[in-house]
Write a protein that holds these residues in place. Structure first.
Motif, PDB file in Angstrom:
ATOM      1  N   ARG A 172       2.496   1.254  -4.903  1.00 17.47           N
ATOM      2  CA  ARG A 172       3.701   2.203  -4.989  1.00 17.47           C
ATOM      3  C   ARG A 172       4.579   2.275  -6.052  1.00 17.47           C
ATOM      4  N   LEU A 209       0.807   7.094  -0.888  1.00 19.57           N
ATOM      5  CA  LEU A 209       1.958   6.415  -0.957  1.00 19.57           C
ATOM      6  C   LEU A 209       3.288   7.097  -1.495  1.00 19.57           C
ATOM      7  N   GLU A 210       3.301   8.453  -1.521  1.00 21.91           N
ATOM      8  CA  GLU A 210       4.462   9.429  -1.708  1.00 21.91           C
ATOM      9  C   GLU A 210       5.058   9.726  -0.760  1.00 21.91           C
TER      10      GLU A 210
END
Length: 210
Positions: A172, A209-210
């Motif tokens: 991340r 992961l955004e």
């Protein structure tokens, strides 16, 4: 492989970048924790042999954080893993995900996933058939009037076609690692590694992961 934390991704609507399955290029691994986690999930899937058609998806959790949240985890981790985690604050534990949502292809699957904040990274292992560009052009020219299914079979049967297993991991906070094993050189010592071997898969997995 330890499975101490349920870390199931949620389903979202953000798009995934197209995968790039071109010829891998070797580069040195600059992130030992992530590199180790990617090597681990690749070996884990390799133990099941070839012919695994479904993608295998993993959450990466910083083991030190997991131990702080759940001290009892120390009793469930193998002693060697616990020792590594206590020596390396960036040590990652891989948690394989079960019950993935159905999707028409890998791009659609990754485009619908998002991880909760407690997940520090994600890993993906897939099998692919690589055909050199000149061999692919040869097959496409020979099957110009055929349908896609016939062309796909011809590509798979070409002598230059190569089964490969691709493992990709991303964090991340940034960073990626890849490992590629070919069926013709099926040993841990022949696995090729690098940070950007498959840019399309890296982009698609990072987007989750955004």
């Amino acid at each position: 492989m330890p499975d101490p934390i349920p870390a199931n991704p949620a389903v979202t609507d953000h798009p995934a970048a197209p995968a790039d399955h071109g010829a891998p290029v070797v580069s040195a691994p600059p992130a030992p924790g992530l590199w180790r986690a990617v090597a681990e999930i690749e070996r884990h899937v390799a133990a099941d042999g070839w012919g695994v058609q479904q993608p295998r998806l993993f959450a990466f959790i910083r083991t030190a954080d997991a131990l702080r949240r759940d001290p009892g985890l120390a009793d469930r981790l193998p002693p060697a893993v616990l020792q590594e985690a206590r020596a390396d604050d960036d040590h990652l534990t891989a948690v394989e995900q079960e019950g993935l949502p159905s999707a028409d292809g890998l791009d659609e699957l990754l485009g619908r996933l998002a991880w909760p904040p407690g997940v520090d990274g994600a890993g993906l292992v897939v099998e692919r058939l690589l055909v050199p560009p000149d061999a692919e052009a040869e097959v496409r020219a020979a099957t110009a009037s055929a349908d896609e299914a016939t062309r796909a079979r011809a590509l798979a049967e070409h002598p230059a076609a190569e089964d490969v297993r691709i493992a990709v991991g991303v964090l991340r906070r940034g960073g990626s690692e890849c490992a590629v094993r070919s069926r013709s050189n099926d040993s841990d010592g022949e696995v090729r590694t690098g940070t950007d071997l498959v840019p399309g898969l890296i982009s698609a997995l990072t987007a989750t992961l955004e």
